[in-house]
Motif scaffolding. Structure first.
Motif, PDB file in Angstrom:
ATOM      1  N   UNK A  13       0.804  -1.174  -0.040  1.00  0.00           N
ATOM      2  CA  UNK A  13      -0.270   0.088   0.552  1.00  0.00           C
ATOM      3  C   UNK A  13       1.070   1.121   0.203  1.00  0.00           C
ATOM      4  N   UNK A  14       1.939   1.145  -0.107  1.00  0.00           N
ATOM      5  CA  UNK A  14       3.095   2.931  -0.231  1.00  0.00           C
ATOM      6  C   UNK A  14       2.812   2.856  -1.226  1.00  0.00           C
ATOM      7  N   UNK A  61       0.782   5.455   3.449  1.00  0.00           N
ATOM      8  CA  UNK A  61      -0.327   4.631   2.974  1.00  0.00           C
ATOM      9  C   UNK A  61      -0.497   5.621   2.000  1.00  0.00           C
ATOM     10  N   UNK A  62      -1.263   5.894   0.638  1.00  0.00           N
ATOM     11  CA  UNK A  62      -2.234   6.229   0.200  1.00  0.00           C
ATOM     12  C   UNK A  62      -3.401   5.286  -0.429  1.00  0.00           C
ATOM     13  N   UNK A  63      -4.143   4.669  -0.272  1.00  0.00           N
ATOM     14  CA  UNK A  63      -4.873   3.483  -0.958  1.00  0.00           C
ATOM     15  C   UNK A  63      -6.437   3.564  -0.357  1.00  0.00           C
ATOM     16  N   UNK A  64      -7.013   2.614  -1.192  1.00  0.00           N
ATOM     17  CA  UNK A  64      -8.622   2.848  -1.211  1.00  0.00           C
ATOM     18  C   UNK A  64      -9.120   1.487  -1.157  1.00  0.00           C
ATOM     19  N   UNK A  65      -8.084   0.344  -0.490  1.00  0.00           N
ATOM     20  CA  UNK A  65      -7.882  -0.855  -0.097  1.00  0.00           C
ATOM     21  C   UNK A  65      -8.708  -1.020   0.915  1.00  0.00           C
ATOM     22  N   UNK A  66     -10.003  -1.344   1.202  1.00  0.00           N
ATOM     23  CA  UNK A  66     -10.332  -1.212   2.651  1.00  0.00           C
ATOM     24  C   UNK A  66      -9.858  -2.760   3.620  1.00  0.00           C
ATOM     25  N   UNK A  67      -8.951  -3.645   2.734  1.00  0.00           N
ATOM     26  CA  UNK A  67      -8.006  -5.194   2.855  1.00  0.00           C
ATOM     27  C   UNK A  67      -6.925  -4.443   4.361  1.00  0.00           C
ATOM     28  N   UNK A  68      -6.500  -2.442   4.162  1.00  0.00           N
ATOM     29  CA  UNK A  68      -5.114  -2.265   4.811  1.00  0.00           C
ATOM     30  C   UNK A  68      -5.579  -2.610   6.355  1.00  0.00           C
ATOM     31  N   UNK A  69      -7.637  -2.299   6.087  1.00  0.00           N
ATOM     32  CA  UNK A  69      -7.606  -2.485   8.049  1.00  0.00           C
ATOM     33  C   UNK A  69      -7.427  -3.551   8.832  1.00  0.00           C
ATOM     34  N   UNK A  70      -7.318  -4.962   7.958  1.00  0.00           N
ATOM     35  CA  UNK A  70      -6.958  -6.038   8.947  1.00  0.00           C
ATOM     36  C   UNK A  70      -7.156  -6.804   9.025  1.00  0.00           C
ATOM     37  N   UNK A 105      -5.147   7.101   4.732  1.00  0.00           N
ATOM     38  CA  UNK A 105      -4.693   8.254   4.521  1.00  0.00           C
ATOM     39  C   UNK A 105      -3.710   8.141   5.432  1.00  0.00           C
ATOM     40  N   UNK A 106      -1.730   7.700   5.098  1.00  0.00           N
ATOM     41  CA  UNK A 106      -1.633   8.386   6.265  1.00  0.00           C
ATOM     42  C   UNK A 106      -1.014   9.339   7.031  1.00  0.00           C
ATOM     43  N   UNK A 107      -1.419   9.343   8.310  1.00  0.00           N
ATOM     44  CA  UNK A 107      -2.108   9.851   9.624  1.00  0.00           C
ATOM     45  C   UNK A 107      -0.617  11.222   9.151  1.00  0.00           C
ATOM     46  N   UNK A 108       0.801  10.683   9.760  1.00  0.00           N
ATOM     47  CA  UNK A 108       1.705  11.858   9.474  1.00  0.00           C
ATOM     48  C   UNK A 108       1.930  12.314   7.813  1.00  0.00           C
ATOM     49  N   UNK A 125      -7.873  11.255  -4.820  1.00  0.00           N
ATOM     50  CA  UNK A 125      -7.328   9.683  -5.045  1.00  0.00           C
ATOM     51  C   UNK A 125      -7.410  10.125  -6.660  1.00  0.00           C
ATOM     52  N   UNK A 126      -8.082  10.483  -7.269  1.00  0.00           N
ATOM     53  CA  UNK A 126      -7.972  10.757  -8.888  1.00  0.00           C
ATOM     54  C   UNK A 126      -7.187  11.589  -9.016  1.00  0.00           C
ATOM     55  N   UNK A 127      -6.961  13.096  -8.310  1.00  0.00           N
ATOM     56  CA  UNK A 127      -5.523  13.699  -8.246  1.00  0.00           C
ATOM     57  C   UNK A 127      -4.366  13.371  -7.280  1.00  0.00           C
TER      58      UNK A 127
END
Length: 662
Positions: free
Chosen positions: A60-61, A67-76, A186-189, A249-251
């Motif tokens: 997802x990096x 991290x910038x993604x639209x994939x909900x599987x990142x929630x684990x 999106x990465x919080x930092x 996300x599109x830009x």
């Protein structure tokens, strides 16, 4: 309730003037979307440390290691992933709580008894006990007949809570720009780093004390509360607005907003919003008067370009279109200057004076009225009007309110405060009206300038020119590009300029424009709001179809609420039919409407609804509805749908049945 009235010998018609409402359970975005924790609860002086590479998120990096993604599987978590895939507007099913339902129905009965004297008189103890017993029985019978409900809310399970708490420590979850129900991660930092860069731009100025020490939000709020306007409109919550971002996300970048919900400016901006609506109404009358005069002299034109909706634009389409221009004023909110001859304060001052001068000539003045529901509304009434709940507003007071908010737009990020010195905040309730009126100021000056210069030939070019916020459309105006040329001299003697383009940038949105050697525009296809307009003949005949920018986004968009959401299915029926009926004001061919209806059905099928039940609902709705001045006759569409949607031999289930049943 009607049965209860009959039990105590009263007519059920007593309930006719009473409206029963309800409230939905919160959507899951309230669990996932925590912008205040990301953009307020942190020390801006402490170093920002990203931990994206420490966790199993390699896939997802992005190229910068965040991290910038639209994939909900990142929630684990299987539970969280299943829930959020249904969209941020999903409402998770809740277990039935019989005692709570009985308590709410009994409370409703008590309120009815307090509102209707006859019920209160007849509601003596023995009757009240019988009524409450009947409510208990009816609720328990209804609960027994309900469909299977979950034993527990999945969002309250220990696993879901634990995993979501861990995710919030590292990721910022929000809806995508242009698709608010589609979750992004999106990465919080990184979000904080980019927010800090935004605040350090030329649009903002850090608020510091006399000894050059940054002031805290508490110090700024204390100073604001001492200002007369906020003493007149005291806030309910002494919090500052804060900067927040929505991932485009599109830009692959952030869109920055000002979250002003429940802040120190909420009450005063609500008041100003009502006042500015009244000012805009008066300015519309000013424009109508000018239109009548210009038409008399042969310069029929449109003196007020402001549009309120796509439907209003569709109704005002000309019979023939030979060329069409569409453009977008890019970054309009951020680019509007606050001071100077072409600044927002000057524009608002002149417009307020113009509106009051026009209405005072009609012996009317502006009154701020509080409605029965508590909402504020500004109305122009005779000067002698007086009311306990009406407050007379004079132009000086309105101008002072405008200036106070414009020059005191403080925005918080972390533990520091900035003041916006250029542009208007995208988040205040009055901001859209500021934007609309600021652009109207230059448009009206342009139209009246043409009249003063005697250029009625140019006035006629703008008969079919409209604007919705920062989107401009001009039809049958081949010379429009000359008026939007950056090199035009902005002087009172030059008829060929409209906006101050040294501040505002105009971006063309046409599909395939062609410019002749004389500068005239030839463009046969363009989109504006939700309409795609295609000129198909030399005589100006054109077709309209639905335009949806979300269809071109490079990711799957979640639009409508899922069928499994915890809300009445009847409300889903209203949403579906509302979307169908709107198509008749967007598309001027029966075939085009049918195609969009079919696409709409497939969208709801993806959300768990049954295809054939949806079709029956739409056919039934079209058979009963009477639309006023649609672009396409309803009967023509209905005949085509009846032909292609023939009922199968086995009748499908109703709308509220399972999507997978046969």
């Amino acid at each position: 309730m009607r049965e209860c009235l009959e039990m105590i010998g009263l007519d059920a018609e007593l309930l006719d003037p009473i409206v029963f409402g309800w409230r939905y359970e919160p959507q899951i975005k309230h669990d996932f979307y925590k912008p205040k924790e990301v953009f307020c609860n942190w020390d801006t002086h402490a170093p920002l440390v990203c931990e994206c590479k420490r966790w199993p998120w390699v896939t997802y990096l992005d190229e910068t290691g965040h991290v910038r993604t639209l994939d909900p599987k990142i929630l684990g978590s299987r539970i969280l992933t299943t829930v959020i895939e249904k969209g941020l507007n999903h409402i998770t099913p809740k277990p039935l709580q019989t005692a709570k339902i009985i308590a709410e129905v009994c409370e409703a009965w008590d309120r009815i008894a307090s509102m209707i004297p006859d019920v209160y008189i007849r509601n003596w103890p023995s009757n009240e006990a019988a009524v409450k017993q009947h409510i208990n029985y009816r609720v328990r019978m209804a609960v027994q007949n309900c469909q299977t409900t979950p034993m527990i809310d999945v969002m309250t399970t220990p696993e879901a809570k634990r995993q979501l708490e861990w995710v919030h420590k590292h990721l910022y979850i929000s809806g995508a720009d242009k698709a608010a129900n589609t979750p992004t991660f999106f990465c919080k930092t990184l979000a904080r780093e980019q927010a800090l860069a935004r605040m350090n731009s030329d649009d903002f100025s850090l608020v510091v004390s006399d000894n050059n020490v940054p002031e805290t939000p508490e110090q700024v709020v204390k100073q604001l509360l001492g200002e007369p306007p906020l003493q007149e409109f005291p806030p309910l919550r002494p919090d500052l607005p804060y900067l927040m971002g929505i991932y485009k996300a599109h830009k692959n970048k952030m869109r920055w907003l000002t979250n002003a919900d429940g802040c120190v400016f909420s009450e005063i901006t609500i008041c100003l919003t009502a006042i500015l609506k009244g000012i805009q109404e008066a300015l519309q009358n000013v424009a109508d008067d000018f239109y009548a005069r210009a038409k008399f002299f042969g310069g029929k034109t449109n003196a007020c370009w402001i549009l309120g909706s796509t439907q209003e634009f569709a109704i005002n389409l000309p019979d023939k279109i030979t060329t069409i221009y569409t453009g977008d004023i890019t970054k309009c909110y951020e680019a509007i200057p606050l001071e100077g001859d072409q600044g927002l304060t000057t524009a608002m001052t002149n417009l307020v004076n113009l509106a009051f001068a026009h209405q005072n000539h009609l012996h009317k003045d502006l009154f701020l009225i509080q409605k029965k529901n508590g909402e504020l509304e500004a109305e122009w009434k005779p000067l002698r009007h007086s009311s306990v709940k009406a407050t007379r507003m004079d132009p000086t007071k309105v101008i002072e309110l405008n200036h106070f908010i414009i020059w005191n737009t403080y925005v918080r990020l972390g533990d520091r405060v900035w003041r916006q010195v250029r542009g208007i905040p995208m988040g205040f309730s009055c901001s859209p009206l500021w934007c609309n009126l600021y652009l109207f100021y230059f448009e009206y000056n342009f139209i009246t300038r043409l009249a003063r210069l005697g250029r009625y030939d140019l006035l006629r070019l703008f008969e079919h020119t409209f604007r919705y916020m920062d989107d401009l459309v001009s039809m049958n105006n081949p010379m429009i590009l000359r008026f939007l040329d950056l090199d035009q001299v902005e002087s009172e003697g030059n008829p060929f300029w409209i906006y101050p383009l040294r501040f505002l940038a105009m971006q063309n949105e046409m599909d395939n424009p062609f410019v002749n050697t004389d500068g005239s525009l030839v463009n046969l296809s363009a989109h504006f709001l939700s309409l795609q307009i295609q000129i198909i003949r030399v005589d100006g005949t054109f077709l309209t179809t639905k335009y949806d920018k979300r269809r071109s986004l490079p990711f799957k968009v979640s639009l409508y609420i899922h069928r499994d959401s915890n809300r009445p299915v009847a409300n889903s029926s209203k949403v579906i039919l509302g979307q169908v009926f709107a198509l008749f004001y967007l598309i001027n061919t029966a075939g085009g409407v049918v195609l969009e209806i079919d696409n709409l059905v497939e969208c709801f099928v993806e959300k768990g609804f049954h295809r054939y039940a949806l079709r029956r609902l739409i056919l039934s709705g079209l058979d009963r509805i009477i639309l006023t001045s649609p672009l396409t006759p309803v009967q023509a569409v209905l005949e085509i749908l009846l032909d292609i949607w023939r009922e199968p031999a086995n009748r499908p289930p109703q709308l509220d049945d399972s999507a997978n049943s046969s």
